[in-house]
Design an enzyme around this catalytic site. Structure first.
Site, short mmCIF file in Angstrom:
data_model
loop_
_atom_site.label_atom_id
_atom_site.label_comp_id
_atom_site.label_asym_id
_atom_site.label_seq_id
_atom_site.Cartn_x
_atom_site.Cartn_y
_atom_site.Cartn_z
N CYS A 185 0.83 -1.22 0.00
CA CYS A 185 0.00 0.00 0.00
C CYS A 185 0.86 1.27 0.00
O CYS A 185 0.69 2.15 -0.85
CB CYS A 185 -0.97 -0.02 1.16
SG CYS A 185 -0.25 -0.55 2.73
N1 LIG Z 1 -4.48 -4.24 5.00
C1 LIG Z 1 -3.93 -3.56 4.00
O1 LIG Z 1 -4.15 -2.35 3.82
C2 LIG Z 1 -3.02 -4.27 3.02
C3 LIG Z 1 -2.61 -3.57 1.88
C4 LIG Z 1 -1.78 -4.21 0.95
C5 LIG Z 1 -1.36 -5.51 1.20
N2 LIG Z 1 -1.75 -6.14 2.33
C6 LIG Z 1 -1.26 -7.51 2.55
O2 LIG Z 1 -2.34 -8.41 2.26
C7 LIG Z 1 -2.27 -9.55 3.10
C8 LIG Z 1 -3.59 -9.66 3.87
O3 LIG Z 1 -3.76 -8.48 4.65
P1 LIG Z 1 -5.06 -8.23 5.53
O4 LIG Z 1 -4.95 -6.83 6.00
O5 LIG Z 1 -6.29 -8.67 4.82
O6 LIG Z 1 -4.78 -9.23 6.77
P2 LIG Z 1 -5.81 -9.74 7.87
O7 LIG Z 1 -6.94 -8.79 8.00
O8 LIG Z 1 -5.01 -10.04 9.07
O9 LIG Z 1 -6.37 -11.12 7.24
C9 LIG Z 1 -5.54 -12.24 7.08
C10 LIG Z 1 -6.35 -13.41 6.53
O10 LIG Z 1 -5.48 -14.54 6.40
C11 LIG Z 1 -5.98 -15.65 7.15
N3 LIG Z 1 -4.79 -16.30 7.74
C12 LIG Z 1 -3.95 -15.77 8.66
N4 LIG Z 1 -2.90 -16.61 8.89
C13 LIG Z 1 -3.11 -17.68 8.07
C14 LIG Z 1 -2.38 -18.89 7.84
N5 LIG Z 1 -1.23 -19.16 8.49
N6 LIG Z 1 -2.88 -19.78 6.93
C15 LIG Z 1 -4.03 -19.52 6.29
N7 LIG Z 1 -4.77 -18.39 6.47
C16 LIG Z 1 -4.30 -17.49 7.35
C17 LIG Z 1 -6.93 -15.04 8.17
O11 LIG Z 1 -8.03 -15.89 8.48
P3 LIG Z 1 -7.95 -17.13 9.46
O12 LIG Z 1 -6.93 -16.78 10.51
O13 LIG Z 1 -9.32 -17.30 9.99
O14 LIG Z 1 -7.57 -18.28 8.59
C18 LIG Z 1 -7.50 -13.83 7.40
O15 LIG Z 1 -8.58 -14.25 6.58
C19 LIG Z 1 -1.05 -9.33 4.02
O16 LIG Z 1 0.07 -10.00 3.51
C20 LIG Z 1 -0.84 -7.83 3.97
O17 LIG Z 1 0.49 -7.44 4.22
C21 LIG Z 1 -2.59 -5.57 3.24
#
Ligand SMILES: NC(=O)c1ccc[n+]([C@@H]2O[C@H](COP(=O)([O-])OP(=O)(O)OC[C@H]3O[C@@H](n4cnc5c(N)ncnc54)[C@H](OP(=O)(O)O)[C@@H]3O)[C@@H](O)[C@H]2O)c1
Length: 345
Positions: free
Chosen positions: A149
């Site tokens: 981001c």
């Molecule tokens: N938030 C942002 O603004 C943003 C922007 C750009 C990129 N990103 C990147 O996008 C990715 C997701 O971000 P997010 O903000 O959506 O994170 P989040 O809100 O913490 O969601 C993470 C998701 O992954 C699942 N998860 C976590 N650990 C896991 C594992 N070991 N195996 C399988 N599933 C797992 C979680 O569900 P369960 O634990 O229930 O399985 C949840 O659905 C990250 O790598 C982040 O750096 C985020």
């Protein structure tokens, strides 16, 4: 219909994909995974999506290749999806990985800033998913490394000025502010309401993991290795990134000249809006949209340009960009599913 799966669909980027894809005419979301919410209704977990995912539940899957989908959006924390990416690519699936795992081209740099990389063989083929830079490569890619981001807001702001060699590559200072959804849905202590609301602070000064990604992409544009000073801040808002970027000018360009350079460079880009002289981007104007708004001003007194860019971290900074990439990979209109209504009040 193109069948897609959202792996890690219960987090913030997963939610944003569900929100946007509800309005995508040519895509069927055929699986949404979560371990914690397995068996839970999507609409119960995300009430704002009521009426769009009726009867649909989160599933858990050990082997994602058992899911009948053409494109897999991986919305997992970094390293959690590395092995899955390998398996999916080997099974002939296309993957858009929202984590940082395939963004950094030098595995040693990835391992210095993140962790051990177990799928190094795929790094070279992964395409950095910034359409404004790599559109043609994205069209034919099997694996997209969806940009971070902060890097999106910075690279888009500086791209035209670096391409035209208008700024000193050793003088770039970036001051970015992000809403708290940037840290994901699992709250840390510093992200609870008491500690974050009505507060404003810098964090990870000089050591944020997006630094090598920013430097990699800016260096590639400038065709010279460069370093930046990057300071992120945490804003008490849910969404949005506003980056203020300072750089020394080589010459004595005016604000109007640099705005013209940026406007001409981005002519025809569907999601870049260059603001006119005297106007500056605001988070309200991009919230929930795939736009990146860019404004700038020359400070003649110091010989610097100050570029300001604004995006929604969950949309152009993550899931909106992922859908833009998917549209290119499948051959859909690039804007399909992304022309969401702007909400500014
Ligand atoms: N938030 C942002 O603004 C943003 C922007 C750009 C990129 N990103 C990147 O996008 C990715 C997701 O971000 P997010 O903000 O959506 O994170 P989040 O809100 O913490 O969601 C993470 C998701 O992954 C699942 N998860 C976590 N650990 C896991 C594992 N070991 N195996 C399988 N599933 C797992 C979680 O569900 P369960 O634990 O229930 O399985 C949840 O659905 C990250 O790598 C982040 O750096 C985020």
């Amino acid at each position: 219909m193109t069948k897609v799966a959202i792996i890690g669909g219960s987090g913030y980027t997963g939610y944003e994909l569900l929100r946007l894809l509800a309005g995508h005419e040519k895509v069927e979301v055929c699986a949404i995974t979560s371990r914690q919410f397995k068996g839970t209704s999507i609409e119960d977990e995300f009430p704002s999506l009521k009426g769009f995912y009726e009867g649909r539940i989160f599933i858990d899957a050990n082997d994602y290749t058992s899911i009948d989908a053409d494109i897999f959006f991986l919305c997992l924390p970094h390293s959690a999806g590395m092995e899955a990416v390998k398996t999916l690519i080997n099974a002939g699936k296309k993957v858009i990985d929202l984590s940082a795992d395939f963004r950094i081209k030098d595995p040693a740099i990835y391992e210095e800033w993140y962790t051990k990389h177990t799928a190094k063989e795929l790094i070279a083929e992964a395409v950095y998913g910034l359409p404004e830079l790599y559109r043609e490569k994205i069209r034919t890619a099997r694996l997209i490394a969806n940009p971070g981001c902060y890097p999106t807001s910075v690279v888009l702001g500086l791209l035209p000025l670096l391409k035209d060699n208008l700024i000193d590559t050793n003088s770039i200072i970036i001051d970015s502010k992000s809403g708290s959804s940037g840290a994901g849905r699992t709250p840390g202590k510093e992200l609870n309401f008491v500690e974050e609301s009505l507060n404003f602070k810098a964090y990870k000064v000089g050591e944020h993991r997006h630094t090598p990604e920013i430097e990699q992409e800016l260096s590639a544009i400038a065709k010279t290795s460069l370093n930046v000073s990057f300071t992120p801040h945490l804003l008490p808002v849910s969404r949005g990134i506003l980056s203020t970027i300072y750089a020394n000018l080589h010459g004595t360009n005016s604000t109007e000249e640099l705005l013209k350079v940026s406007s001409e460079f981005y002519d025809g880009e569907p999601f870049i809006r260059i603001l006119s002289s005297g106007k500056l981007p605001e988070l309200d104007d991009v919230r929930g949209t795939n736009f990146c708004d860019i404004g700038l001003k020359v400070d003649a007194r110091t010989g610097r340009v100050i570029v300001i860019s604004a995006i929604d971290n969950l949309t152009k900074g993550a899931s909106g960009a992922a859908i833009q990439n998917m549209n290119l990979m499948v051959g859909f209109d690039e804007e399909e599913g992304l022309l969401t209504q702007v909400v500014s009040v």
